[in-house]
Each structure stands twice: as C-alpha cells, then as structure tokens.
Design an enzyme around this catalytic site. Structure first.
Site, PDB file in Angstrom:
ATOM      1  N   ASP A   1     -10.066  -3.710   0.396  1.00  0.00           N
ATOM      2  CA  ASP A   1      -9.597  -3.812   1.785  1.00  0.00           C
ATOM      3  C   ASP A   1      -9.371  -2.438   2.411  1.00  0.00           C
ATOM      4  O   ASP A   1      -9.254  -2.319   3.630  1.00  0.00           O
ATOM      5  CB  ASP A   1      -8.301  -4.631   1.837  1.00  0.00           C
ATOM      6  CG  ASP A   1      -7.277  -4.100   0.845  1.00  0.00           C
ATOM      7  OD1 ASP A   1      -6.610  -3.105   1.165  1.00  0.00           O
ATOM      8  OD2 ASP A   1      -7.157  -4.667  -0.261  1.00  0.00           O
TER       9      ASP A   1
ATOM     10  N   HIS B   1       0.819  -1.224   0.000  1.00  0.00           N
ATOM     11  CA  HIS B   1       0.000   0.000   0.000  1.00  0.00           C
ATOM     12  C   HIS B   1       0.849   1.269   0.000  1.00  0.00           C
ATOM     13  O   HIS B   1       0.487   2.256  -0.639  1.00  0.00           O
ATOM     14  CB  HIS B   1      -0.994  -0.038   1.176  1.00  0.00           C
ATOM     15  CG  HIS B   1      -2.024  -1.102   0.977  1.00  0.00           C
ATOM     16  ND1 HIS B   1      -2.266  -2.110   1.883  1.00  0.00           N
ATOM     17  CD2 HIS B   1      -2.854  -1.337  -0.067  1.00  0.00           C
ATOM     18  CE1 HIS B   1      -3.201  -2.911   1.406  1.00  0.00           C
ATOM     19  NE2 HIS B   1      -3.577  -2.469   0.232  1.00  0.00           N
TER      20      HIS B   1
ATOM     21  N   ASP C   1     -18.349  -2.521 -11.638  1.00  0.00           N
ATOM     22  CA  ASP C   1     -17.151  -2.916 -12.367  1.00  0.00           C
ATOM     23  C   ASP C   1     -16.342  -1.659 -12.724  1.00  0.00           C
ATOM     24  O   ASP C   1     -16.876  -0.737 -13.360  1.00  0.00           O
ATOM     25  CB  ASP C   1     -17.598  -3.658 -13.642  1.00  0.00           C
ATOM     26  CG  ASP C   1     -16.429  -4.292 -14.361  1.00  0.00           C
ATOM     27  OD1 ASP C   1     -15.276  -3.846 -14.182  1.00  0.00           O
ATOM     28  OD2 ASP C   1     -16.680  -5.240 -15.121  1.00  0.00           O
ATOM     29  N   GLY C   2     -15.064  -1.640 -12.344  1.00  0.00           N
ATOM     30  CA  GLY C   2     -14.202  -0.496 -12.617  1.00  0.00           C
ATOM     31  C   GLY C   2     -14.105  -0.202 -14.110  1.00  0.00           C
ATOM     32  O   GLY C   2     -13.950   0.953 -14.518  1.00  0.00           O
TER      33      GLY C   2
ATOM     34  N   ASP D   1      -5.862  -1.177  -8.060  1.00  0.00           N
ATOM     35  CA  ASP D   1      -5.479  -2.100  -6.976  1.00  0.00           C
ATOM     36  C   ASP D   1      -6.380  -3.320  -7.116  1.00  0.00           C
ATOM     37  O   ASP D   1      -7.288  -3.539  -6.331  1.00  0.00           O
ATOM     38  CB  ASP D   1      -5.705  -1.365  -5.645  1.00  0.00           C
ATOM     39  CG  ASP D   1      -5.315  -2.203  -4.442  1.00  0.00           C
ATOM     40  OD1 ASP D   1      -4.816  -3.321  -4.623  1.00  0.00           O
ATOM     41  OD2 ASP D   1      -5.541  -1.715  -3.316  1.00  0.00           O
ATOM     42  N   SER D   2      -6.104  -4.085  -8.166  1.00  0.00           N
ATOM     43  CA  SER D   2      -7.057  -5.120  -8.568  1.00  0.00           C
ATOM     44  C   SER D   2      -6.572  -6.517  -8.230  1.00  0.00           C
ATOM     45  O   SER D   2      -5.426  -6.712  -7.827  1.00  0.00           O
ATOM     46  CB  SER D   2      -7.234  -5.043 -10.087  1.00  0.00           C
ATOM     47  OG  SER D   2      -6.005  -5.362 -10.705  1.00  0.00           O
ATOM     48  N   THR D   3      -7.455  -7.471  -8.441  1.00  0.00           N
ATOM     49  CA  THR D   3      -7.066  -8.879  -8.405  1.00  0.00           C
ATOM     50  C   THR D   3      -6.320  -9.178  -9.711  1.00  0.00           C
ATOM     51  O   THR D   3      -6.120  -8.295 -10.545  1.00  0.00           O
ATOM     52  CB  THR D   3      -8.323  -9.764  -8.287  1.00  0.00           C
ATOM     53  OG1 THR D   3      -9.298  -9.272  -9.211  1.00  0.00           O
ATOM     54  CG2 THR D   3      -8.917  -9.704  -6.897  1.00  0.00           C
ATOM     55  N   ASP D   4      -5.937 -10.432  -9.898  1.00  0.00           N
ATOM     56  CA  ASP D   4      -5.163 -10.818 -11.079  1.00  0.00           C
ATOM     57  C   ASP D   4      -6.029 -10.787 -12.345  1.00  0.00           C
ATOM     58  O   ASP D   4      -7.245 -10.696 -12.265  1.00  0.00           O
ATOM     59  CB  ASP D   4      -4.569 -12.219 -10.853  1.00  0.00           C
ATOM     60  CG  ASP D   4      -3.587 -12.213  -9.688  1.00  0.00           C
ATOM     61  OD1 ASP D   4      -2.775 -11.277  -9.637  1.00  0.00           O
ATOM     62  OD2 ASP D   4      -3.659 -13.116  -8.829  1.00  0.00           O
TER      63      ASP D   4
ATOM     64  N   PRO E   1     -13.071 -11.595 -12.039  1.00  0.00           N
ATOM     65  CA  PRO E   1     -13.622 -10.242 -12.158  1.00  0.00           C
ATOM     66  C   PRO E   1     -12.596  -9.176 -12.548  1.00  0.00           C
ATOM     67  O   PRO E   1     -12.944  -8.139 -13.092  1.00  0.00           O
ATOM     68  CB  PRO E   1     -14.181  -9.956 -10.752  1.00  0.00           C
ATOM     69  CG  PRO E   1     -13.610 -10.983  -9.848  1.00  0.00           C
ATOM     70  CD  PRO E   1     -13.251 -12.165 -10.695  1.00  0.00           C
TER      71      PRO E   1
HETATM   72  N1  SAM Z   1      -3.493  -6.044  -3.030  1.00  0.00           N
HETATM   73  C1  SAM Z   1      -4.183  -7.008  -3.760  1.00  0.00           C
HETATM   74  C2  SAM Z   1      -3.388  -7.844  -4.694  1.00  0.00           C
HETATM   75  O1  SAM Z   1      -2.662  -7.318  -5.544  1.00  0.00           O
HETATM   76  O2  SAM Z   1      -3.479  -9.063  -4.582  1.00  0.00           O
HETATM   77  C3  SAM Z   1      -5.456  -6.499  -4.331  1.00  0.00           C
HETATM   78  C4  SAM Z   1      -6.408  -6.457  -3.200  1.00  0.00           C
HETATM   79  S1  SAM Z   1      -7.974  -5.783  -3.442  1.00  0.00           S
HETATM   80  C5  SAM Z   1      -8.835  -6.692  -2.207  1.00  0.00           C
HETATM   81  C6  SAM Z   1      -8.562  -6.358  -5.007  1.00  0.00           C
HETATM   82  C7  SAM Z   1     -10.003  -5.935  -5.228  1.00  0.00           C
HETATM   83  O3  SAM Z   1     -10.262  -5.787  -6.614  1.00  0.00           O
HETATM   84  C8  SAM Z   1     -11.046  -6.932  -4.700  1.00  0.00           C
HETATM   85  O4  SAM Z   1     -11.731  -6.362  -3.618  1.00  0.00           O
HETATM   86  C9  SAM Z   1     -11.964  -7.195  -5.902  1.00  0.00           C
HETATM   87  O5  SAM Z   1     -13.323  -7.283  -5.543  1.00  0.00           O
HETATM   88  C10 SAM Z   1     -11.659  -5.974  -6.753  1.00  0.00           C
HETATM   89  N2  SAM Z   1     -11.971  -6.144  -8.180  1.00  0.00           N
HETATM   90  C11 SAM Z   1     -11.712  -7.215  -8.971  1.00  0.00           C
HETATM   91  N3  SAM Z   1     -12.176  -6.979 -10.212  1.00  0.00           N
HETATM   92  C12 SAM Z   1     -12.709  -5.733 -10.214  1.00  0.00           C
HETATM   93  C13 SAM Z   1     -13.345  -4.935 -11.202  1.00  0.00           C
HETATM   94  N4  SAM Z   1     -13.509  -5.384 -12.448  1.00  0.00           N
HETATM   95  N5  SAM Z   1     -13.777  -3.696 -10.851  1.00  0.00           N
HETATM   96  C14 SAM Z   1     -13.596  -3.235  -9.576  1.00  0.00           C
HETATM   97  N6  SAM Z   1     -13.021  -3.954  -8.609  1.00  0.00           N
HETATM   98  C15 SAM Z   1     -12.575  -5.184  -8.915  1.00  0.00           C
END
Ligand code: SAM
Length: 283
Positions: free
Chosen positions: A86, A62, A137-138, A155-158, A162
């Site tokens: 988070d 962060h 959805d972003g 700051d997304s998932t892989d 989603p």
């Molecule tokens: N620090 C983390 C990592 O790199 O592993 C990322 C953590 S953060 C919890 C990731 C967030 O992205 C999740 O809460 C998930 O719901 C969100 N997310 C995934 N796809 C998304 C989308 N298309 N639009 C918005 N948020 C999304």
C-alpha cells in the site's frame, strides 16, 4: 439495502463496518484484493477477507512501524521494506532525508497497482527517486544480501497464504545476515489477545529471539485490527530500543506525527502482564 463488510476475528467473534460501496474485487495470482468505501473509516483494503488498512487509522500502524526504529537509529541510510504494497511504510520512511535507498519487495504487483489508484494518501511516495520496487517473494529476495541494510521492516500479511514464509526461522536468519552490524529488524507481530493470533505471535518471538541478541516487543492501538491491540517486533544486533533511543536527534528532525512521539516510544514497550507472560512462555 444496507451493505456491511464483516470479518471473522475468531469463529465466534465478528467485526463489521457499514460500507457505502465496494470499489474493487479482483483475484490476483496470490490473493483476493478488495477495496471498500465507508463512512467511518473512509476507503479500506482487504486481502483474502482480512483488513490491511483503512484511510482513517493507517497512520497509527505506519508511524509505529517506521518511527520507532528510526528514532533508535536516526542515521539509518539503507532500508528494505518487505510487503507494504500500500506504500504507507515507504511514505513514512521517505520523510527522512538521511535515508538514501529504499528497496520495497511485495510479492503482488496487483496490490501496488490497486493502491496507487485508490489509496493516493498511502502510495504517494512510491515514485520517490530513492525507492526501488521489486515484485517477488520477500523470503527469496532477502537471501541474496549480506550487510546491506541498516533497517528491515516486515510489513506483511498474516502467517498463512503468501505471508507464511515471512515468519520462518530461515527468513529471520537471512534478515540477520542482510543487516549491517548495528541493523534493526521490525515486523508486524500479530495480536496477543485471540488464541490463534497469539500463537503465531509467540512462535515468531521465539524464532527471532533465537537469532537476534536484542529482541523486544512493542504495542499500539489499531481500531480495525483484531482485538484493536497490535504488537510489533523490534530485533537488533546492537541497538536497544529504550537505552539507545535518540529522542533529541529525532525531535530535531521536526517531523509532524499524529500518533508517535518519544514519550509514547518508551511507553509502547511497557507491556501488560498477560503479554509479558506469553512472551516469556514463548519457549
Ligand atoms: N498493514 C498490513 C497488515 O498488517 O495487515 C499489511 C499490509 S501490506 C498491504 C501486506 C503486503 O504483504 C501485501 O501487499 C502482500 O502482497 C505482501 N506480501 C505477502 N506475502 C509476501 C511475501 N512472501 N513477500 C513479499 N510480500 C508479501
């Protein structure tokens, strides 16, 4: 009986943490959300079986995703965080008094609710008056803006499930449009070491480079992410992350950080040769 959390980093490599207990295990409309407690890393959050953050090492991720762009433009006023449910990215951004408005867009409200309950240390600034939460959805959210943000942090998932749309050309193009003329885009950029991740990393770099005149990559050591070596993308319309670093302005803010400092800022853009080669060969 011993309980271990095990994550597959490649088909032949696994990473395990001994856990005290599992606190949450629920399925949202989008993903499987789990929270565990452990001796070594404290509580940690996983989504679809992949590590998102742990209480002990989240400060690295962060701080690096926020303070690097903020030190390049300490006068940024309007920020958009995509993902980041988070709250850790918002927490670091909210430390800047110059930031007037933060939109945070997470697709999954349930992640935010779980983190508010179980990760008070990261979610603590989500109720700051400057923070506006949106649950969608972003990829769709960012389409409607033009010249609206000084900083966008992804700051997304892989790039599967989603998060997939947040690694597309369309998304990066819309981020470019949504940014002010000297706006900065920072995104979590996967790891360069394991093939499946480095493939995604190179593809993201290629796509961003096609759109933004300035496109650089920086690194941090994050013990609980695959290979421990993590990359971030820095893209902008004008500002260079090294020659436009305003260390004096950043230091005058007197923010206490545990990982980031302005020497490390410059050092984090100095990449190992094998990573430079991957980025050059990105196409
Ligand atoms: N620090 C983390 C990592 O790199 O592993 C990322 C953590 S953060 C919890 C990731 C967030 O992205 C999740 O809460 C998930 O719901 C969100 N997310 C995934 N796809 C998304 C989308 N298309 N639009 C918005 N948020 C999304």
């Amino acid at each position: 009986m011993e309980l271990w959390y095990t994550e597959e980093h490649t088909p032949t490599v696994r990473f395990s943490i001994k856990v005290k207990n599992q606190i949450v295990n629920i399925r949202s409309q989008f993903q499987q959300i789990s929270v565990f407690d452990s001796e070594e890393f404290g509580r940690f959050l996983t989504l679809d079986g992949l590590m998102m953050l742990t209480e002990r090492d989240e400060f690295i991720y962060h701080e690096m995703i926020v303070h690097v762009p903020m030190a390049v433009n300490p006068s940024a006023r309007r920020a958009l965080v995509i993902g980041g449910g988070d709250g850790g990215t918002v927490r670091e951004l909210a430390r800047y008094s110059g930031i007037e408005h933060i939109d945070m867009v997470d697709i999954d409200e349930m992640v935010v609710n779980v983190c508010r309950e179980h990760f008070p240390g990261t979610s603590c600034r989500l109720d700051d008056g400057r923070v506006h939460l949106h649950f969608e959805d972003g990829l769709r959210f960012v389409r409607r803006f033009e010249n609206a943000y000084d900083l966008i942090i992804v700051d997304s998932t892989d790039p599967f499930g989603p998060g997939e749309g947040l690694f597309t050309r369309e998304f990066y193009g819309n981020c470019f449009k949504a940014l002010s003329p000297d706006g900065i885009l920072v995104n979590q950029h996967e790891n360069p070491y394991y093939d499946s991740y480095s493939h995604a990393m190179r593809r993201a770099h290629r796509r961003i480079r096609e759109i933004f005149p300035i496109c650089r990559v920086y690194q941090a050591h994050i013990p609980t992410y695959p290979s421990g070596h993590w990359l971030f993308g820095f893209a902008s319309k004008k500002r260079d992350p090294l020659s436009d670093l305003d260390s004096a302005a950043w230091e005058s803010l007197k923010l206490t950080t545990r990982y980031y400092n302005s020497d490390l800022h410059s050092g984090s853009f100095m990449l190992p040769n094998y990573v430079i080669e991957q980025l050059e060969d990105a196409g």
